[in-house]
Design a protein around this motif. Structure first.
Motif, short mmCIF file in Angstrom:
data_model
loop_
_atom_site.label_atom_id
_atom_site.label_comp_id
_atom_site.label_asym_id
_atom_site.label_seq_id
_atom_site.Cartn_x
_atom_site.Cartn_y
_atom_site.Cartn_z
N ASN A 290 0.85 -1.21 0.00
CA ASN A 290 0.00 0.00 0.00
C ASN A 290 0.88 1.25 0.00
N PRO A 291 1.40 1.63 -1.15
CA PRO A 291 2.30 2.80 -1.23
C PRO A 291 1.61 4.09 -0.79
N LEU A 292 2.37 4.94 -0.14
CA LEU A 292 1.86 6.24 0.29
C LEU A 292 2.20 7.30 -0.75
N LYS A 293 1.36 8.31 -0.84
CA LYS A 293 1.61 9.40 -1.78
C LYS A 293 2.69 10.34 -1.22
N ARG A 294 3.40 10.95 -2.15
CA ARG A 294 4.41 11.91 -1.76
C ARG A 294 3.75 13.13 -1.11
N LYS A 295 4.42 13.69 -0.10
CA LYS A 295 3.88 14.83 0.63
C LYS A 295 4.43 16.14 0.07
N GLU A 296 3.77 17.21 0.41
CA GLU A 296 4.22 18.54 -0.04
C GLU A 296 5.48 18.95 0.73
N PRO A 297 6.49 19.47 0.05
CA PRO A 297 7.70 19.94 0.75
C PRO A 297 7.36 21.02 1.78
N LEU A 298 8.13 21.05 2.86
CA LEU A 298 7.83 21.95 3.96
C LEU A 298 8.76 23.15 4.06
N TYR A 299 9.73 23.26 3.15
CA TYR A 299 10.74 24.30 3.35
C TYR A 299 10.22 25.72 3.17
N ASN A 300 9.06 25.88 2.57
CA ASN A 300 8.46 27.21 2.48
C ASN A 300 7.40 27.44 3.56
N LYS A 301 7.19 26.44 4.40
CA LYS A 301 6.21 26.55 5.47
C LYS A 301 6.87 26.62 6.85
N MET A 302 8.15 26.29 6.91
CA MET A 302 8.88 26.32 8.17
C MET A 302 9.77 27.56 8.24
N GLU A 303 10.15 27.93 9.46
CA GLU A 303 11.07 29.05 9.64
C GLU A 303 12.48 28.63 9.25
N ASP A 304 13.20 29.55 8.65
CA ASP A 304 14.56 29.32 8.16
C ASP A 304 15.55 29.92 9.17
N PRO A 305 16.42 29.11 9.77
CA PRO A 305 17.37 29.64 10.77
C PRO A 305 18.31 30.73 10.24
N LEU A 306 18.64 30.68 8.95
CA LEU A 306 19.46 31.75 8.38
C LEU A 306 18.72 33.08 8.41
N GLU A 307 17.43 33.05 8.10
CA GLU A 307 16.63 34.28 8.13
C GLU A 307 16.44 34.77 9.56
N ILE A 308 16.34 33.84 10.50
CA ILE A 308 16.27 34.21 11.92
C ILE A 308 17.56 34.93 12.33
N PHE A 309 18.69 34.38 11.88
CA PHE A 309 19.99 34.98 12.18
C PHE A 309 20.09 36.38 11.58
N ASP A 310 19.63 36.54 10.36
CA ASP A 310 19.65 37.85 9.70
C ASP A 310 18.94 38.90 10.55
N GLU A 311 17.77 38.55 11.05
CA GLU A 311 16.97 39.49 11.85
C GLU A 311 17.68 39.84 13.17
N ILE A 312 18.27 38.82 13.80
CA ILE A 312 18.94 39.03 15.08
C ILE A 312 20.17 39.93 14.92
N ILE A 313 20.94 39.67 13.88
CA ILE A 313 22.16 40.47 13.65
C ILE A 313 21.80 41.93 13.41
N LYS A 314 20.80 42.17 12.58
CA LYS A 314 20.40 43.55 12.26
C LYS A 314 19.87 44.27 13.50
N LYS A 315 19.12 43.56 14.32
CA LYS A 315 18.49 44.18 15.47
C LYS A 315 19.41 44.32 16.68
N ASP A 316 20.11 43.23 17.03
CA ASP A 316 20.85 43.20 18.29
C ASP A 316 22.37 43.29 18.15
#
Length: 322
Positions: A290-316
């Motif tokens: 009973n093969p399962l269907k492929r799921k939708e990629p999550l990389y555009n739905k999750m937070e990106d640690p590089l972008e988190i770092f960008d915000e922290i560097i600019k702010k703090d």
């Protein structure tokens, strides 16, 4: 002055590649087939300092030796801050030198390294579910993000199917199994488990195409592209997160414990945690029926640690951008 990034593993090479492309950086590594092969294939400029130990005694000796060599490098280059993922030697040097330390460690299960690095970090940027564990290990300031480290490289990866054309069989179920990191200092499965599973899965060759990913052999595989065609992944460590973010239908984590960053996904059955070999084989056989269907990629739905770092560097830490 530049940032200092100390890259110790292949995973870290993929992850920090995009930090180095965005921020002027000096990169160091150590003699270790996994990381050196990845750095070379990813086109990252680096300097090798020190070695990777294969046992407890070697790890201690090589760590002390590497600390001294890194100190000489540090005094010569005078980086303005450290970006790393559990680097014991780099953390100690920058802490004593009064430099900011940004630690992206996502594995509090690696207790030995974490106890020596977490307390020294200016800031830890970690996946959801890991923060309290690092605080127990001495971390002073921790920010959690709703994502996983592979988000950073999977959303930016240049997918090339020519790289995997000899690995994938279109009319079969493609099963990727990765050898555990049995030389690591944290809890892992042994090599015998991997060999047993490869042998048993080989008996299903009429229905499945088995792709084996071995460690410590200096071989580079375009894993992000491979995972876009994988139906099942059986592994431990970072490739579990890569498979989840990529949308692989069946992900089997056979690490003896459930890592903190994966706990919520295991509860939601997005990752199946199994420690018994016969149960793993049973799951594969059930998938064949009973093969399962492929799921939708999550990389555009999750937070990106590089972008988190960008915000922290600019702010703090705006002074680090000067």
């Amino acid at each position: 002055m530049k940032f200092w990034i100390d890259i110790l593993t292949a995973k870290q090479a993929r992850f920090f590649k995009y930090f180095a492309e965005k921020y002027p950086s000096l990169i160091t590594s150590r003699e270790y087939s996994e990381s050196i092969t990845a750095l070379n294939n990813l086109g990252i400029k680096y300097e090798v300092i020190g070695k990777h130990g294969k046992n407890v005694t070697e790890k201690l000796i090589f760590s002390i030796e590497r600390s001294y060599e890194l100190l000489k490098w540090f005094l010569k280059n005078n980086p303005k801050a450290l970006i790393h993922h559990g680097s014991v030697e780099a953390s100690r040097i920058c802490f004593q030198a009064g430099k900011p330390i940004f630690d992206f460690n996502d594995s509090p299960e690696s207790v030995f390294a974490s106890r020596l690095t977490a307390p020294l970090a200016t800031l830890m940027i970690v996946p959801k579910g890991c923060g309290n564990e690092f605080k127990k290990l001495g971390a002073q300031k921790v920010i959690e993000y709703d994502g996983l480290t592979p988000v950073t490289w999977l959303k930016r990866h240049e997918y090339n199917y020519e790289n995997i054309k000899n690995l994938i069989v279109e009319n079969k179920i493609n099963v990727v199994i990765r050898e555990p990191a049995y030389l690591a200092s944290h809890i892992e499965r042994d090599k015998n488990t991997f060999n047993y599973l490869v042998n048993e899965l080989g008996k299903l060759s009429e229905k499945i195409n088995l792709v084996t990913l071995e460690r410590y052999v200096g071989k580079f595989v375009d894993v992000p592209t491979l995972l876009t065609k994988a139906d099942i992944v059986i592994a431990t460590g970072s490739i579990i997160g890569e498979a989840l973010v990529s949308g692989v239908p069946l992900i089997i984590d056979y690490l003896p414990i459930v890592q903190k960053m994966y706990e919520r996904f295991v509860k939601e059955n997005m990752i199946i945690h199994v420690s018994k070999n016969d149960e793993i084989i049973k799951l594969v056989k059930n998938f064949i029926k009973n093969p399962l269907k492929r799921k939708e990629p999550l990389y555009n739905k999750m937070e990106d640690p590089l972008e988190i770092f960008d915000e922290i560097i600019k702010k703090d830490f705006p002074n680090l951008l000067e």
